[in-house]
Design a protein around this motif. Structure first.
Motif, short mmCIF file in Angstrom:
data_model
loop_
_atom_site.label_atom_id
_atom_site.label_comp_id
_atom_site.label_asym_id
_atom_site.label_seq_id
_atom_site.Cartn_x
_atom_site.Cartn_y
_atom_site.Cartn_z
N UNK A 59 31.97 52.73 16.89
CA UNK A 59 31.75 52.18 15.55
C UNK A 59 32.66 52.87 14.53
N UNK A 60 32.82 54.17 14.69
CA UNK A 60 33.71 54.91 13.79
C UNK A 60 35.15 54.42 13.95
N UNK A 61 35.51 54.05 15.19
CA UNK A 61 36.87 53.55 15.44
C UNK A 61 37.05 52.10 15.02
N UNK A 62 35.98 51.46 14.54
CA UNK A 62 36.09 50.10 14.03
C UNK A 62 35.86 49.01 15.06
N UNK A 63 35.27 49.33 16.19
CA UNK A 63 35.01 48.32 17.22
C UNK A 63 33.84 47.44 16.82
N UNK A 64 33.93 46.14 17.13
CA UNK A 64 32.83 45.23 16.85
C UNK A 64 31.91 45.13 18.07
N UNK A 65 30.85 44.30 17.96
CA UNK A 65 29.86 44.21 19.04
C UNK A 65 30.46 43.66 20.32
N UNK A 66 31.35 42.66 20.18
CA UNK A 66 31.96 42.09 21.38
C UNK A 66 32.84 43.10 22.09
N UNK A 67 33.61 43.88 21.33
CA UNK A 67 34.46 44.91 21.93
C UNK A 67 33.62 46.00 22.59
N UNK A 68 32.49 46.35 21.97
CA UNK A 68 31.58 47.31 22.59
C UNK A 68 31.06 46.79 23.93
N UNK A 69 30.73 45.51 23.96
CA UNK A 69 30.18 44.91 25.18
C UNK A 69 31.23 44.90 26.30
N UNK A 70 32.46 44.52 25.96
CA UNK A 70 33.52 44.40 26.97
C UNK A 70 34.02 45.75 27.44
N UNK A 71 34.21 46.68 26.52
CA UNK A 71 34.88 47.94 26.87
C UNK A 71 33.92 49.11 27.11
N UNK A 72 32.65 48.97 26.74
CA UNK A 72 31.70 50.06 26.94
C UNK A 72 30.54 49.64 27.84
N UNK A 73 29.83 48.58 27.42
CA UNK A 73 28.61 48.19 28.14
C UNK A 73 28.92 47.77 29.57
N UNK A 74 29.83 46.82 29.75
CA UNK A 74 30.12 46.32 31.09
C UNK A 74 30.67 47.40 32.03
N UNK A 75 31.64 48.21 31.61
CA UNK A 75 32.12 49.26 32.53
C UNK A 75 31.05 50.27 32.93
N UNK A 76 30.20 50.66 31.98
CA UNK A 76 29.16 51.64 32.29
C UNK A 76 28.01 51.04 33.09
N UNK A 77 27.91 49.72 33.09
CA UNK A 77 26.89 49.04 33.88
C UNK A 77 27.40 48.65 35.27
N UNK A 78 28.62 49.04 35.61
CA UNK A 78 29.20 48.61 36.88
C UNK A 78 28.36 49.01 38.09
N UNK A 79 27.89 50.27 38.22
CA UNK A 79 27.04 50.62 39.38
C UNK A 79 25.76 49.80 39.44
N UNK A 80 25.15 49.58 38.27
CA UNK A 80 23.92 48.78 38.22
C UNK A 80 24.20 47.34 38.62
N UNK A 81 25.29 46.79 38.12
CA UNK A 81 25.65 45.41 38.44
C UNK A 81 25.93 45.25 39.92
N UNK A 82 26.60 46.22 40.52
CA UNK A 82 26.90 46.17 41.95
C UNK A 82 25.62 46.19 42.78
N UNK A 83 24.67 47.05 42.40
CA UNK A 83 23.39 47.10 43.09
C UNK A 83 22.66 45.76 43.01
#
Length: 291
Positions: free
Chosen positions: A193-217
């Motif tokens: 948020x400090x870097x100016x990322x919006x919600x969609x960018x957070x979802x693509x670049x943070x949420x999805x990568x960090x959810x990769x192990x969960x998604x694979x399971x």
């Protein structure tokens, strides 16, 4: 020291023995018997008259249009239900991840279909999807859409079962996704948020990568469950119309218990098991390469 090691090993094996016995009785022994019966003409009502027929069951199997159709059906089902169910589960998890009023109610509502019996779910949707009196067609008529045949159409029946199965199972995967979302540190989002990322960018670049192990399971568990499809077509369509919803497990059940052709059903079990094993190995290899 050797005496202590032997004693420790005996203690460990004594704890493992009950599980090993159960695994042998209900997994290994049935698998060995299925392989043996696959090469015989075993008929359930005359078990003492079975004879060795070699590859005859397998030759007949690959000429069987119903079995070939069932393999195509389960392939289509797996390819359709996994993205729909996983996508729905992730969407529901994102909706209830925020602290909002009524979240507990929605969690229970979304998870409720999971705890219901698949037979109950199938009968419920059977009434809802009735071509003439079903609630779904009544609602479609209200918005000017003609009544749809759904389960009575060879073109729509399988995809209708895909929808019902995804609806029923998404709640379980939702909870797993929710646990994964809550394990993502809030500091990561604060930094973005400090870097100016919006919600969609957070979802693509943070949420999805960090959810990769969960998604694979979730994808692996959904994949395994999808291949075992039997209850929905058994209750809702009986494999029809025109075998458009026949699945390998249901066809094995029909051949083995309705037609009593244990040898032929065992051959189908062996072939289907090999196919699942190959697909699972490919999936595991691809997942390993991605990691």
């Amino acid at each position: 020291m050797k005496k202590f090691n032997v004693r420790d090993n005996l203690t460990a094996y004594s704890f493992l023995t009950p599980a090993l016995i159960l695994m042998g009785l209900f997994l290994i022994l049935p698998a060995v018997m299925a392989i043996y019966y696959a090469f015989t003409d075993y008929y359930l009502l005359t078990p003492d008259e079975k004879t060795f027929v070699g590859l005859e069951n397998f030759i007949q199997l690959f000429k069987d249009p119903v079995f070939i159709q069932s393999m195509k059906n389960i392939g289509i089902f797996v390819l359709c239900v996994i993205p729909i169910q996983v996508g729905a589960a992730l969407g529901l998890a994102l909706l209830i991840n925020k602290n909002r009023k009524g979240n507990i109610f929605f969690k229970v509502a979304y998870f409720a279909p999971v705890v219901l019996s698949l037979v109950v779910i199938s009968v419920l949707w059977l009434y809802l999807l009735n071509p003439s009196e079903g609630l779904i067609n009544i609602l479609l008529a209200k918005v000017g859409i003609e009544p749809q045949p759904f389960l009575t159409s060879p073109d729509q029946a399988l995809y209708t079962i895909v929808f019902v199965s995804a609806w029923q199972g998404a709640g379980y995967q939702m909870l797993i996704f929710l646990a994964g979302l809550q394990n993502i540190p809030s500091s990561v989002y604060e930094a973005s948020k400090i870097d100016g990322a919006n919600k969609w960018q957070n979802f693509i670049h943070i949420t999805l990568p960090l959810l990769k192990p969960t998604t694979l399971l979730i994808m692996i568990t959904t994949f395994i469950a999808a291949f075992k499809l039997i209850i929905q077509p058994m209750v809702m369509t009986q494999g029809g119309p025109m075998n458009s919803t026949m699945t390998p497990v249901y066809y094995i059940y029909q051949s083995g218990f309705s037609d009593r052709l244990i040898g032929y059903a065992s051959a189908m079990t062996v072939v289907f098991g090999i196919v699942i094993g190959i697909v699972t190995l490919i999936q595991s290899k691809l997942s390993g390469e991605e990691d």
